[in-house]
Design a protein around this motif. Structure first.
Motif, short mmCIF file in Angstrom:
data_model
loop_
_atom_site.label_atom_id
_atom_site.label_comp_id
_atom_site.label_asym_id
_atom_site.label_seq_id
_atom_site.Cartn_x
_atom_site.Cartn_y
_atom_site.Cartn_z
N LEU A 140 0.83 -1.21 0.00
CA LEU A 140 0.00 0.00 0.00
C LEU A 140 0.86 1.26 0.00
O LEU A 140 0.62 2.20 -0.77
N ILE A 141 1.89 1.27 0.85
CA ILE A 141 2.77 2.44 0.93
C ILE A 141 3.50 2.65 -0.39
O ILE A 141 3.63 3.78 -0.88
N LEU A 142 4.00 1.55 -0.97
CA LEU A 142 4.71 1.66 -2.25
C LEU A 142 3.78 2.17 -3.34
O LEU A 142 4.18 3.01 -4.18
N GLY A 143 2.55 1.70 -3.35
CA GLY A 143 1.59 2.17 -4.34
C GLY A 143 1.31 3.66 -4.21
O GLY A 143 1.24 4.38 -5.22
N LEU A 144 1.15 4.13 -2.98
CA LEU A 144 0.92 5.56 -2.76
C LEU A 144 2.11 6.40 -3.18
O LEU A 144 1.96 7.48 -3.77
N MET A 145 3.32 5.89 -2.90
CA MET A 145 4.53 6.62 -3.28
C MET A 145 4.67 6.70 -4.80
O MET A 145 5.04 7.75 -5.34
N VAL A 146 4.38 5.61 -5.50
CA VAL A 146 4.45 5.62 -6.96
C VAL A 146 3.41 6.58 -7.53
O VAL A 146 3.69 7.34 -8.48
N ALA A 147 2.20 6.56 -6.98
CA ALA A 147 1.15 7.46 -7.45
C ALA A 147 1.54 8.92 -7.24
O ALA A 147 1.34 9.77 -8.12
N TYR A 148 2.13 9.22 -6.07
CA TYR A 148 2.55 10.59 -5.78
C TYR A 148 3.67 11.03 -6.73
O TYR A 148 3.65 12.15 -7.25
N PHE A 200 22.22 3.67 -10.85
CA PHE A 200 23.42 4.29 -10.28
C PHE A 200 23.12 5.51 -9.42
O PHE A 200 23.98 5.97 -8.67
N LEU A 201 21.91 6.07 -9.53
CA LEU A 201 21.60 7.29 -8.78
C LEU A 201 21.75 7.14 -7.27
O LEU A 201 22.20 8.07 -6.60
N PRO A 202 21.40 6.00 -6.66
CA PRO A 202 21.51 5.92 -5.19
C PRO A 202 22.94 5.76 -4.68
O PRO A 202 23.17 5.93 -3.48
N THR A 204 25.62 -3.92 -0.26
CA THR A 204 24.65 -4.36 -1.26
C THR A 204 23.23 -4.32 -0.69
O THR A 204 22.28 -3.95 -1.39
N MET A 205 23.09 -4.68 0.57
CA MET A 205 21.78 -4.66 1.21
C MET A 205 21.22 -3.24 1.24
O MET A 205 20.05 -3.00 0.93
N VAL A 206 22.07 -2.29 1.61
CA VAL A 206 21.63 -0.89 1.64
C VAL A 206 21.34 -0.40 0.23
O VAL A 206 20.36 0.34 0.00
N TYR A 207 22.16 -0.82 -0.72
CA TYR A 207 21.95 -0.40 -2.11
C TYR A 207 20.61 -0.90 -2.65
O TYR A 207 19.88 -0.16 -3.32
N LEU A 208 20.27 -2.14 -2.36
CA LEU A 208 19.00 -2.69 -2.84
C LEU A 208 17.81 -1.93 -2.25
O LEU A 208 16.80 -1.70 -2.94
N ALA A 209 17.91 -1.56 -0.97
CA ALA A 209 16.83 -0.78 -0.35
C ALA A 209 16.70 0.59 -1.02
O ALA A 209 15.59 1.06 -1.30
N ASN A 210 17.83 1.22 -1.30
CA ASN A 210 17.81 2.53 -1.94
C ASN A 210 17.43 2.43 -3.42
O ASN A 210 16.91 3.39 -4.00
N LEU A 211 17.72 1.28 -4.02
CA LEU A 211 17.35 1.08 -5.42
C LEU A 211 15.83 1.10 -5.57
O LEU A 211 15.29 1.57 -6.59
N LEU A 212 15.12 0.62 -4.56
CA LEU A 212 13.67 0.66 -4.58
C LEU A 212 13.18 2.11 -4.59
O LEU A 212 12.24 2.47 -5.30
N ILE A 213 13.84 2.96 -3.80
CA ILE A 213 13.50 4.38 -3.79
C ILE A 213 13.76 5.00 -5.16
O ILE A 213 12.95 5.78 -5.68
N SER A 214 14.89 4.63 -5.76
CA SER A 214 15.24 5.15 -7.07
C SER A 214 14.20 4.75 -8.12
O SER A 214 13.81 5.56 -8.97
#
Length: 526
Positions: free
Chosen positions: A43-51, A158-160, A117-127
């Motif tokens: 739900l949170i991811l959907g709202l973030m994508v919509a925003y 590469f942005l994150p 890599t773990m932190v990168y994957l989490a930030n990749l989702l934000i990207s």
């Protein structure tokens, strides 16, 4: 090396998402918790994508579609910078499973790479959330060609990286400085808070620059990218000019910087963790032991626990610090000046009407209780063995949250109320509304943590933020409980006082009902 690195990464992924519990647990309650967490995350991811999509469409509708690559790069980098810094103290230093991991036949470089890599994957989702909607809108409205669109699409990989390395490096530096101090946890908290405030101040400064006309917005953001974050300028040039050399330069810069950081972190990994776990030398002084009530003893213990975990204290204090800074800034900027700068007619009067709820929004960002039970971790047996009622322990955890909130709210409310010249009725509401929200978020956080505890964490970050359904549920419920009445009061200013009074009564009743539920729980049942 490859196999060991992948195994370490797999272990972390399983721990973060609770995959092992889902696959092997026979507890129906455990599976329900995991399902609830997964549904909330979707739900949170959907709202973030919509925003993100709405913002990109708004920019395109203004005829400024060409600045989408620059805006996406800046937004992604800034969000990554903030979120990574908030969890930086629990990524490389001070992990609970440090002894277990270092006893395995693995190298420091493999451990560090798996953590990064773990932190990168989490930030990749934000990207992905920030960039992918912009790529779709940009491709549909701009004439950048196939190469330009492909470059824009690949940029999210590469942005994150660079902002992630900056935040982690800053976090490691703070830990290194504070580890040499006798009061290293307090010093680390102060340094971390100052760093976050500097980042917020830089963000505010950036927003102040956006005062040009819409026709000049592309030039303005290009200049901002070149001054504040040159890699964003490289991405913009690569997309606009369809130049792969600019993109390769940006990608190479990201990989090179991350490789240097990984090498340095791997070299000093053991030394950093040894300093973090090694207790500071202290002179023993014989003192007369003092007896206290169960509540007082548990309160002191909880307060010491609060300051012993930097990420815990920072995560739950930053909202109150920002509230105090906003109140202090209001002393130098009059409400009328804000109204003139914003161009919103009646802004000063509206702020006077909804000031209690504005403060309440910051209050709902602060809940130490929502993670206090989870932080007991493997030591939760202590709570079950001490001759203290469960409600006494819950009361102590709730009291710590109120102790954190109340001083900041009192000072901020007094300063802002004095500056804005509020009436007696507004002053009464300024006392009642934040108090009701403080009690509500404290009891709600405790209730959520009792319902959804997370004891099997390897880093305190996972108990405080990552994957903790109690923290997410408390923050989400708290923010909705303050933002919805705020918007309603803005829409119906004539009855805003009545709305705030009714909201305070409802929250007080709900807090009482939740507290009665807490009285029924026993520690061995949690």
């Amino acid at each position: 090396m490859k196999n060991r690195y992948l195994l370490l990464l797999k272990m972390q992924l399983y721990n973060l998402f609770g995959i092992n519990r889902i696959l092997h647990s026979h507890s129906k309650k455990e599976k329900q918790r995991s399902t609830a967490l997964g549904g909330l995350a979707i739900l949170i991811l959907g709202l973030m994508v919509a925003y993100s999509t709405m913002i990109s469409m708004g920019i395109a509708s203004m005829g400024a579609v060409n600045i989408l690559p620059t805006i996406s790069a800046l937004a992604c980098s800034f969000i990554t910078l903030i979120l990574t810094f908030l969890k930086s103290s629990g990524v490389l230093i001070g992990l609970r499973d440090y002894d277990m991991v270092m006893s395995l036949p693995v190298k420091n470089s493999e451990v560090v790479l798996s953590r990064l890599t773990m932190v990168y994957l989490a930030n990749l989702l934000i990207s992905m959330i920030v960039v992918l909607p912009s790529v779709v809108i940009f491709g549909a409205n701009a004439e950048a060609g196939i190469s330009g669109n492909i470059i824009f699409l690949l940029s999210f990989l590469f942005l994150p990286v660079i902002p992630m390395i900056i935040s982690l490096g800053l976090g490691v530096l703070i830990s290194a400085i504070s580890s040499r101090s006798k009061h290293k946890n307090i010093l680390s908290l102060v340094l971390s808070t100052l760093a976050v405030l500097l980042i917020v101040a830089a963000s505010a400064k950036t927003q102040d620059m956006n005062t040009e006309e819409i026709l000049n917005i592309g030039i303005l953001f290009s200049d901002m990218a070149n001054k504040l974050y040159p890699p964003a300028g490289l991405i913009s040039k690569a997309v606009e000019q369809q130049n792969w050399l600019y993109f390769l330069a940006f990608a190479g810069m990201s990989v090179f910087i991350s490789a240097i950081f990984a090498g340095i972190a791997a070299h000093f990994y053991q030394k950093m963790n040894t300093a973090a776990f090694h207790p500071s030398a202290a002179k023993f002084e014989g003192k007369i032991l003092q007896a206290s009530s169960p509540f007082q003893a548990m309160y002191k213990r909880e307060f010491e626990r609060y300051f012993s975990c930097t990420i815990y204290a920072l995560n739950s204090t930053i909202g109150m610090v920002l509230l105090l800074i906003a109140a202090l800034l209001l002393l130098f900027v009059s409400p009328e000046a804000l109204e003139q700068q914003s161009g919103i007619i009646g802004l000063s009067q509206m702020l006077r009407q909804v000031l209690p709820l504005v403060i309440a929004v910051f209050v709902t960002m602060t809940s130490t209780a929502s993670a206090s039970l989870s932080l007991e971790g493997k030591n939760r047996w202590i709570m079950c063995s001490v001759p203290v009622r469960a409600i006494d322990i819950f009361n102590a955890k709730i009291a710590v949250n109120l102790t954190v909130i109340c001083p900041f709210v009192l000072i901020s409310a007094a300063l802002s109320g004095f500056k804005m010249g509020i009436s007696l009725k507004q002053a009464i509401l300024l006392c009642i509304v934040p108090a009701a929200y403080a009690c509500f978020i404290s009891v709600l956080g405790m209730y959520m943590n009792v319902k959804f505890p997370k004891y099997d964490w390897t880093s305190e970050y996972y108990a405080v933020k990552g994957g903790s359904i109690s923290v997410l549920a408390t923050m989400g419920t708290g923010m909705l409980s303050s933002l919805i009445p705020l918007f309603v009061c803005i829409a119906f200013q004539n009855i805003s006082s009545l709305i705030m009074a009714a909201t305070s009564i409802l929250l007080s009743v709900f807090s009482f009902l939740l507290y009665r539920q807490l009285q029924r729980y026993r520690l061995y049942e949690i």
